[in-house]
Design an enzyme around this catalytic site. Structure first.
Site, PDB file in Angstrom:
ATOM      1  N   GLY A 286       0.846  -1.194   0.000  1.00 50.71           N
ATOM      2  CA  GLY A 286       0.000   0.000   0.000  1.00 50.71           C
ATOM      3  C   GLY A 286       0.875   1.234   0.000  1.00 50.71           C
ATOM      4  O   GLY A 286       2.020   1.199   0.452  1.00 50.71           O
ATOM      5  N   THR A 287       0.338   2.311  -0.526  1.00 50.16           N
ATOM      6  CA  THR A 287       1.176   3.512  -0.651  1.00 50.16           C
ATOM      7  C   THR A 287       0.628   4.702   0.127  1.00 50.16           C
ATOM      8  O   THR A 287       0.449   4.598   1.332  1.00 50.16           O
ATOM      9  CB  THR A 287       1.407   3.848  -2.130  1.00 50.16           C
ATOM     10  OG1 THR A 287       0.148   3.823  -2.815  1.00 50.16           O
ATOM     11  CG2 THR A 287       2.288   2.805  -2.784  1.00 50.16           C
ATOM     12  N   THR A 288       0.308   5.806  -0.497  1.00 50.16           N
ATOM     13  CA  THR A 288       0.306   7.113   0.152  1.00 50.16           C
ATOM     14  C   THR A 288      -0.842   7.366   1.132  1.00 50.16           C
ATOM     15  O   THR A 288      -2.010   7.198   0.790  1.00 50.16           O
ATOM     16  CB  THR A 288       0.302   8.204  -0.930  1.00 50.16           C
ATOM     17  OG1 THR A 288       1.280   7.866  -1.925  1.00 50.16           O
ATOM     18  CG2 THR A 288       0.615   9.548  -0.340  1.00 50.16           C
TER      19      THR A 288
ATOM     20  N   ALA B  41       2.935   4.308  -8.031  1.00 52.52           N
ATOM     21  CA  ALA B  41       2.338   3.407  -7.040  1.00 52.52           C
ATOM     22  C   ALA B  41       1.138   4.024  -6.326  1.00 52.52           C
ATOM     23  O   ALA B  41       0.459   3.338  -5.567  1.00 52.52           O
ATOM     24  CB  ALA B  41       3.389   2.989  -6.016  1.00 52.52           C
TER      25      ALA B  41
END
Length: 279
Positions: free
Chosen positions: A53-55, A232
């Site tokens: 998972g990213t931001t 991403a």
């Protein structure tokens, strides 16, 4: 079957010992293999074999905090999921967002939710916001072995402080490193691969004392900017109707924006960028 459980159905002795207010401490005795950091990891780097998972973004407001997260999970150069949810309520007045290895992060978040609920039921009182952040830091520290093999989890924690040192700033934000280091942030913060771009966007527009509604728009705009430069991070997907998860924590508790609310804001941001792509 967890270690120490009797096939006859009798609970092990640890369940009858004087209790602890920490669920993770209890679990480390009753069934340590259920803690993410206690599981064996492969000897080689394993970061590319699991979705990431990213931001995640958090913003202090005049009423509390806003936290938002994009919906994309990646696995190497592939999009593993377009609609993962990375922002959740930790308890009635706090929020947690997860960046890093998705499976471990979601499990850590769920154990943290149980940790806070267990403490409240055992002690008859809610942990302070600092106490919650310290408990989460210990859980992140317990995952250090897996993090060194590429399975890192970096949460972002924020909440409404019921007893703030400064009544004008009841919302507080805490960031962590993979070793469990705990840092309190001022104004705003972001974690994940798109955090550099998100924080750069917030740096230009954030003002102390911003209203919750304005902070929600800022968060969605910052995620849009992150998605513009970070592969991403997923931006608002108008075609599939997939939008960021946005939550608030105020004196009224935690609240997740409804699909109708976030759709209107996301469409407003995208429409504005059609006229001015640079923001």
């Amino acid at each position: 079957m967890a270690a120490g459980f009797d096939p006859s159905g009798r609970l092990p002795d640890v369940f009858f010992e004087p209790g602890t207010s920490s669920f993770t401490q209890f679990l480390s005795k009753a069934a340590p293999e259920l803690l993410p950091g206690r599981r064996p990891v492969p000897p080689q780097l394993a970061g590319d074999v699991a979705p990431h998972g990213t931001t995640i973004i958090a913003i202090q407001t005049a009423e509390g905090v806003v936290m938002a997260g994009d919906r994309r999970a990646t696995m190497g150069n592939l999009i593993a999921s377009r609609d993962i949810e990375k922002v959740h309520p930790a308890d009635a007045y706090s929020l947690i967002g997860i960046a890093g290895t998705a499976g471990i992060g979601i499990e850590l978040m769920r154990i943290f939710q149980v940790e806070l609920e267990h403490y409240e039921k055992t002690e008859g009182a809610m942990l302070s916001l600092d106490g919650k952040a310290n408990r989460l830091a210990g859980m992140v520290r317990g995952n250090l072995g897996a993090a060194m093999q590429g399975l890192a989890v970096v949460p972002l924690f924020a909440g409404y402080d019921l007893t703030p040192a400064d009544p004008a700033r009841p919302g507080r934000i805490f960031s962590f490193d993979v070793a469990g280091g705990l840092y309190e942030e001022t104004g705003y913060d972001a974690v994940g691969s798109g955090s550099l771009f998100a924080k750069s966007a917030l740096k230009k527009k954030f003002r102390p004392g911003v209203s919750t509604q304005d902070a929600i728009v800022l968060a969605v705009e910052a995620l849009y900017d992150a998605a513009d430069d970070d592969t991403a991070t997923g931006g608002p997907d108008l075609t599939r109707k997939i939008y960021p998860v946005v939550m608030t924590a105020t004196a009224d508790g935690t609240h997740r924006l409804t699909d109708t609310e976030i759709t209107a804001i996301a469409e407003q941001v995208v429409s504005g960028r059609m006229e001015n792509p640079g923001g």
